[in-house]
Design a protein around this motif. Sequence first.
Motif, PDB file in Angstrom:
ATOM      1  N   MET A  80      11.915 -14.533  56.125  1.00  0.00           N
ATOM      2  CA  MET A  80      13.188 -14.595  55.455  1.00  0.00           C
ATOM      3  C   MET A  80      13.990 -15.769  56.010  1.00  0.00           C
ATOM      4  N   ILE A  81      14.631 -16.495  55.117  1.00  0.00           N
ATOM      5  CA  ILE A  81      15.443 -17.645  55.510  1.00  0.00           C
ATOM      6  C   ILE A  81      16.896 -17.201  55.661  1.00  0.00           C
ATOM      7  N   GLU A  82      17.482 -17.553  56.802  1.00  0.00           N
ATOM      8  CA  GLU A  82      18.892 -17.254  57.065  1.00  0.00           C
ATOM      9  C   GLU A  82      19.678 -18.556  56.966  1.00  0.00           C
ATOM     10  N   LEU A  83      20.774 -18.538  56.211  1.00  0.00           N
ATOM     11  CA  LEU A  83      21.622 -19.713  56.051  1.00  0.00           C
ATOM     12  C   LEU A  83      22.885 -19.556  56.890  1.00  0.00           C
ATOM     13  N   GLN A  84      23.284 -20.641  57.534  1.00  0.00           N
ATOM     14  CA  GLN A  84      24.476 -20.598  58.376  1.00  0.00           C
ATOM     15  C   GLN A  84      25.190 -21.947  58.319  1.00  0.00           C
ATOM     16  N   TRP A  85      26.500 -21.925  58.016  1.00  0.00           N
ATOM     17  CA  TRP A  85      27.321 -23.134  58.037  1.00  0.00           C
ATOM     18  C   TRP A  85      27.773 -23.401  59.468  1.00  0.00           C
ATOM     19  N   ARG A  86      27.728 -24.672  59.852  1.00  0.00           N
ATOM     20  CA  ARG A  86      28.183 -25.070  61.181  1.00  0.00           C
ATOM     21  C   ARG A  86      28.943 -26.389  61.089  1.00  0.00           C
ATOM     22  N   ALA A  87      29.758 -26.655  62.076  1.00  0.00           N
ATOM     23  CA  ALA A  87      30.463 -27.937  62.205  1.00  0.00           C
ATOM     24  C   ALA A  87      30.520 -28.287  63.687  1.00  0.00           C
ATOM     25  N   GLY A  88      30.589 -29.566  63.976  1.00  0.00           N
ATOM     26  CA  GLY A  88      30.703 -29.990  65.369  1.00  0.00           C
ATOM     27  C   GLY A  88      29.576 -29.463  66.235  1.00  0.00           C
ATOM     28  N   LEU A  89      28.351 -29.894  65.959  1.00  0.00           N
ATOM     29  CA  LEU A  89      27.181 -29.367  66.661  1.00  0.00           C
ATOM     30  C   LEU A  89      27.197 -29.709  68.146  1.00  0.00           C
ATOM     31  N   ASP A  90      26.656 -28.793  68.946  1.00  0.00           N
ATOM     32  CA  ASP A  90      26.493 -29.037  70.376  1.00  0.00           C
ATOM     33  C   ASP A  90      25.161 -29.758  70.599  1.00  0.00           C
ATOM     34  N   ASP A  91      24.813 -30.005  71.864  1.00  0.00           N
ATOM     35  CA  ASP A  91      23.587 -30.749  72.182  1.00  0.00           C
ATOM     36  C   ASP A  91      22.345 -30.077  71.605  1.00  0.00           C
ATOM     37  N   ASP A  92      22.265 -28.748  71.690  1.00  0.00           N
ATOM     38  CA  ASP A  92      21.101 -28.031  71.159  1.00  0.00           C
ATOM     39  C   ASP A  92      21.010 -28.174  69.642  1.00  0.00           C
ATOM     40  N   GLY A  93      22.139 -28.065  68.965  1.00  0.00           N
ATOM     41  CA  GLY A  93      22.161 -28.211  67.511  1.00  0.00           C
ATOM     42  C   GLY A  93      21.727 -29.599  67.080  1.00  0.00           C
ATOM     43  N   VAL A  94      22.228 -30.613  67.773  1.00  0.00           N
ATOM     44  CA  VAL A  94      21.844 -31.996  67.473  1.00  0.00           C
ATOM     45  C   VAL A  94      20.344 -32.174  67.698  1.00  0.00           C
ATOM     46  N   ALA A  95      19.822 -31.621  68.773  1.00  0.00           N
ATOM     47  CA  ALA A  95      18.394 -31.772  69.103  1.00  0.00           C
ATOM     48  C   ALA A  95      17.500 -31.149  68.032  1.00  0.00           C
ATOM     49  N   VAL A  96      17.852 -29.969  67.525  1.00  0.00           N
ATOM     50  CA  VAL A  96      16.985 -29.339  66.522  1.00  0.00           C
ATOM     51  C   VAL A  96      17.062 -30.073  65.193  1.00  0.00           C
ATOM     52  N   VAL A  97      18.229 -30.620  64.851  1.00  0.00           N
ATOM     53  CA  VAL A  97      18.328 -31.409  63.617  1.00  0.00           C
ATOM     54  C   VAL A  97      17.499 -32.681  63.743  1.00  0.00           C
ATOM     55  N   ARG A  98      17.592 -33.343  64.889  1.00  0.00           N
ATOM     56  CA  ARG A  98      16.807 -34.569  65.095  1.00  0.00           C
ATOM     57  C   ARG A  98      15.303 -34.278  65.083  1.00  0.00           C
ATOM     58  N   ALA A  99      14.890 -33.136  65.637  1.00  0.00           N
ATOM     59  CA  ALA A  99      13.467 -32.764  65.616  1.00  0.00           C
ATOM     60  C   ALA A  99      12.998 -32.507  64.188  1.00  0.00           C
ATOM     61  N   LEU A 100      13.817 -31.831  63.399  1.00  0.00           N
ATOM     62  CA  LEU A 100      13.480 -31.596  61.996  1.00  0.00           C
ATOM     63  C   LEU A 100      13.361 -32.921  61.247  1.00  0.00           C
ATOM     64  N   ALA A 101      14.319 -33.811  61.454  1.00  0.00           N
ATOM     65  CA  ALA A 101      14.284 -35.118  60.804  1.00  0.00           C
ATOM     66  C   ALA A 101      13.049 -35.915  61.220  1.00  0.00           C
ATOM     67  N   SER A 102      12.654 -35.818  62.466  1.00  0.00           N
ATOM     68  CA  SER A 102      11.453 -36.520  62.951  1.00  0.00           C
ATOM     69  C   SER A 102      10.186 -35.980  62.294  1.00  0.00           C
ATOM     70  N   ALA A 103      10.104 -34.656  62.138  1.00  0.00           N
ATOM     71  CA  ALA A 103       8.937 -34.054  61.477  1.00  0.00           C
ATOM     72  C   ALA A 103       8.849 -34.512  60.027  1.00  0.00           C
ATOM     73  N   ALA A 104       9.981 -34.552  59.344  1.00  0.00           N
ATOM     74  CA  ALA A 104       9.987 -34.992  57.949  1.00  0.00           C
ATOM     75  C   ALA A 104       9.649 -36.480  57.851  1.00  0.00           C
ATOM     76  N   ALA A 105      10.176 -37.292  58.750  1.00  0.00           N
ATOM     77  CA  ALA A 105       9.878 -38.725  58.739  1.00  0.00           C
ATOM     78  C   ALA A 105       8.395 -38.985  58.975  1.00  0.00           C
ATOM     79  N   ALA A 106       7.784 -38.221  59.872  1.00  0.00           N
ATOM     80  CA  ALA A 106       6.357 -38.386  60.140  1.00  0.00           C
ATOM     81  C   ALA A 106       5.521 -38.053  58.903  1.00  0.00           C
ATOM     82  N   ALA A 107       5.933 -37.047  58.160  1.00  0.00           N
ATOM     83  CA  ALA A 107       5.197 -36.637  56.964  1.00  0.00           C
ATOM     84  C   ALA A 107       5.461 -37.561  55.776  1.00  0.00           C
TER      85      ALA A 107
END
Length: 80
Positions: A1-28
């Motif tokens: 199941m996919i959970e959706l959550q709105w966020r603003a002003g990400l912390d270091d962990d939030g930035v890291a997971v977004v960058r990891a997702l972007a890297s996986a997509a860029a590689a593909a």
Amino acid sequence: MIELQWRAGLDDDGVAVVRALASAAAAADGSAPLSDEVLLALRSPGAAHLFACSGPDLVGFAHLDPEGGGELVVHPGHRR
């Protein structure tokens, strides 16, 4: 199941997971899914970020600019 959550002003962990997702997509896909402008705005409290999580994993991310526009990335393993 996919959970959706709105966020603003990400912390270091939030930035890291977004960058990891972007890297996986860029590689593909062979190109960066998010602009430098979006990556620089990840910590901004004025931007809206939608996280799509499957358990602990970020599988989708959307950035909505307060002035209009937005960008979206979905993990390659979760595309249909």
